[in-house]
Write an enzyme that holds these catalytic residues in place. Structure first.
Site, short mmCIF file in Angstrom:
data_model
loop_
_atom_site.label_atom_id
_atom_site.label_comp_id
_atom_site.label_asym_id
_atom_site.label_seq_id
_atom_site.Cartn_x
_atom_site.Cartn_y
_atom_site.Cartn_z
N LYS A 79 43.29 -10.49 23.49
CA LYS A 79 42.48 -10.08 23.87
C LYS A 79 42.72 -11.94 24.60
CE LYS A 79 38.46 -9.81 25.70
NZ LYS A 79 37.17 -10.22 26.21
N ASP B 47 39.65 -5.89 28.92
CA ASP B 47 37.80 -6.28 28.40
C ASP B 47 37.08 -5.25 28.61
OD1 ASP B 47 37.84 -6.17 31.34
OD2 ASP B 47 37.14 -8.48 31.90
#
Length: 304
Positions: free
Chosen positions: A175, A193
């Protein structure tokens, strides 16, 4: 590298942004011909007996993305940064805290340690004290010291522009790597997220929970060129309207496309009170927002 990706997003104009925000607050369509916010579309019912075909899913997902682009023409990463190193550090610090708190902390951090070489040489206790407001400061300090040393020793003091290199750095996962690649290097990537995962499941684009599986399934619905901005738009929408516990369904411009309509407040007036940041007339999360952002800058630490 300067904050080019941020500035370019805002070039679509603050007038369009204010119009979209005003439309959402007033319960008006975001564009001519659209249903009013809070009005579910035919076929979006949660009790629909007919399963959605793959083609219908792709079309609905891409239409939602187009609608979000009209609502948030100013969507951008909500971390302040001036170069890839600052974005990398800020993203690591953003774990388990808000972007606002990170943005209020990093000015002092980068004033003390502006380069990987200087941060790698920092005394751990001094670094911990600076980043303490972001929480989990001891673990984050270890990550910052480790990644800074790795950048100094293995990458000539520069942040690498490849995912396979970034994920070898301490504290950097997929991420974080996608955030850096998409916004500091212009390499398309999807940032899964908590907001992104919640919304794509709420919209029934995927049923996956694992971030990498979510990323793979959503990537298959969109052209690669859309991945980075899609992430910003979805995260913006999740933070402003489609909240985790009480989404503002009655003020949502994409309610006609949402199969989860009704999970939150459907009364337009009550829903307006749930809007956040520029949609609700509040300051944003960045102390230095990009050009075109229609809201107010966030206050420095201690100035609230």
């Amino acid at each position: 590298m300067t904050e080019g990706p941020d500035s370019a997003v805002g070039e679509r104009g603050p007038a369009a942004a204010r119009k979209a925000a005003k439309g959402a607050e007033a319960g008006k369509p975001a564009r001519p011909g659209a249903s009013a916010p809070g009005t579910p579309a035919a076929g979006a019912s949660r009790g629909s007996a007919k399963p959605e075909s793959r083609l219908a899913l792709v079309r609905r997902a891409r239409r939602i993305n187009r609608e979000l682009a009209e609502i948030y023409p100013y969507a951008h990463p909500e971390l302040d940064f001036r170069n890839p190193f600052e974005l990398l550090v800020a993203t690591v610090l953003s774990a388990q805290t808000t972007d606002l708190r990170v943005n209020q902390t990093t000015p002092g951090l980068f004033a003390a340690y502006p380069t990987p070489e200087e941060m790698a040489a920092a005394h751990p206790e001094e670094l911990e004290q600076i980043i303490r407001p972001t929480g989990f400061f001891r673990a984050k300090a270890r990550s910052l010291l480790g990644l800074s040393a790795a950048l100094r020793d293995r990458f000539g003091g520069e942040v690498p522009g490849r995912l396979e290199d970034l994920v070898t750095l301490p504290g950097v996962g997929r991420k974080t790597a996608n955030v850096v690649l998409g916004n500091a290097f212009g390499v398309p990537g999807i940032t899964v997220d908590t907001h992104f995962g919640r919304l794509v499941r709420r919209w029934r684009w995927t049923e996956q929970e694992d971030p990498e599986k979510v990323e793979a399934e959503i990537a298959a619905l969109f052209p690669k060129s859309e991945w980075t901005m899609l992430s910003h738009r979805i995260i913006f929408h999740g933070r402003r309207i489609c909240h985790a516990r009480k989404p503002a369904c009655g003020a949502c411009p994409i309610a006609p496309l949402c199969p989860a309509y009704g999970e939150g407040e459907t009364d337009p007036e009550k829903a307006k009170k749930l809007l956040k940041y520029e949609m609700g007339g509040q300051p944003g999360q960045r102390l230095s927002p990009p050009a075109g952002y229609p809201g107010k800058p966030a206050p420095p630490l201690g100035a609230q």
